[in-house]
Design an enzyme around this catalytic site. Structure first.
Site, short mmCIF file in Angstrom:
data_model
loop_
_atom_site.label_atom_id
_atom_site.label_comp_id
_atom_site.label_asym_id
_atom_site.label_seq_id
_atom_site.Cartn_x
_atom_site.Cartn_y
_atom_site.Cartn_z
CB SER A 71 -0.92 0.00 1.22
OG SER A 71 -1.92 -0.98 1.12
CB ALA A 163 -3.18 1.94 -1.58
CE LYS A 164 -7.30 -2.09 6.00
NZ LYS A 164 -8.67 -2.30 5.52
CB THR A 165 -4.58 4.85 1.22
OG1 THR A 165 -4.32 6.23 1.50
CG2 THR A 165 -5.50 4.76 0.02
CE1 TYR A 169 -11.43 1.24 5.52
CE2 TYR A 169 -9.84 1.40 3.74
CZ TYR A 169 -10.60 0.64 4.60
OH TYR A 169 -10.56 -0.74 4.52
#
Length: 313
Positions: A71, A163-165, A169
């Site tokens: 990420s 990406a877990k960004t 979110y």
């Protein structure tokens, strides 16, 4: 999941005892701070993970660490620690906290060297915190109600969808807030084309004629829990079809459920005006997942995800 939508109640997260791993060392919990002019705070460039501790062990820790590294790379910066070092730091945090059942939040961000929008030279910081987290629904899973959101997941060429960004979110936060204000438990988001995507941070599955149907991870994360559940379904003899799903297909579904680190396997009993039972397929996967996360050693569900059927349309 919408990683902390249903976090157990407790004292504020900035006012607890314990220690947090910050940039290579454990520091007292209340002293784990970042500067208000940190680049990641202003421009959404932070990346993070949500991990669960079962029986003192972080489930699929290395997969989470690898994704954190990936990420960060997707967001244009490199972490100062590799996945193996992050694994070791996480185990240290969990051990120091004495957690048997808990939640772990690794997070990485660009620092405050400069607030220039394009700041490739900024320092990169990493923190790992862990705290108690009992089951979301201690008496067993209960169904939740979803409300279709006006917010949509962006196209893969318009946002860093792999990406877990924090940048992405923000959408889940807005959608979830509106859903809760309307009396629902969580939001269902469509993608940029108007097809079914996911909940605020959990992958979506429909059960149609005994088979699992789930959107392809084109503009949503291919969740670690998602992959685990697909593997479990394969072991249970259940077919999984990965395909684009139109909202009208919700009316065809016999069951609906979500998957995510915090949610685990979460039955859905309503989407807008449509209602669903907590059926046999969802119940079987709830039980299978509960067994898997407490297994002392990796099983076949920790390896490669079985090939799933893919359909167009």
């Amino acid at each position: 999941m919408s990683d902390a939508n249903h976090a157990p109640a407790g004292p504020p997260l900035d006012d607890r005892d314990g220690a947090i791993w910050l940039d290579g060392q454990l520091v007292p919990w209340r002293e784990a701070r970042l500067h208000v002019l940190s680049h990641g705070l202003h421009y959404g460039g932070s990346v993070f993970e949500g991990e669960r501790v079962y029986g003192g062990r972080v489930f699929k820790l290395h997969e989470h660490s690898l994704r954190l590294v990936a990420s960060a790379r997707e967001m244009g910066f490199a972490l100062p620690w590799n996945a193996e070092e992050l694994d070791a730091a996480t185990r240290e945090v969990v051990a120091v906290a004495g957690l048997a059942e808990g939640y772990v939040r690794p997070v990485a961000w660009r620092g405050s060297d400069t607030l220039r929008l394009v700041a490739p030279g900024n320092s990169v910081h990493v923190a790992i915190a862990a705290w108690p987290w009992p089951q979301v629904f201690a008496s067993g899973p209960r169904g939740i109600r979803l409300r279709t959101s006006r917010w949509r997941r962006p196209a893969p060429d318009t946002a860093p969808v792999r990406a877990k960004t924090a940048a992405l979110y923000a959408l889940g936060s807005l959608a979830g807030q509106e859903a809760e204000e309307a009396g629902s438990d969580d939001a269902l988001l469509l993608d940029h084309r108007g097809r079914l995507a996911e909940a605020t941070g959990a992958n979506l599955f429909l059960v149609v004629d005994g088979a699992l149907h789930t959107p392809p991870p084109e503009c949503v994360l291919d969740g670690i829990t998602r992959r685990t559940v697909i593997a479990l379904a394969h072991e249970l003899g259940l077919k999984t079809v990965e395909r684009h799903l139109e909202p009208a297909e919700l009316a065809r579904a016999d069951e609906v459920f979500l998957t995510g680190t915090a949610y685990e396997v979460q039955p859905v009993t309503a989407v807008d005006a449509l209602e669903y039972p907590i059926g046999e397929v969802t119940t079987a996967l709830v039980r299978a997942y509960a067994r898997t996360v407490r297994e002392p050693r990796p099983t076949s569900t920790s390896g490669a995800t079985p090939t799933v059927a893919s359909e167009s349309g």
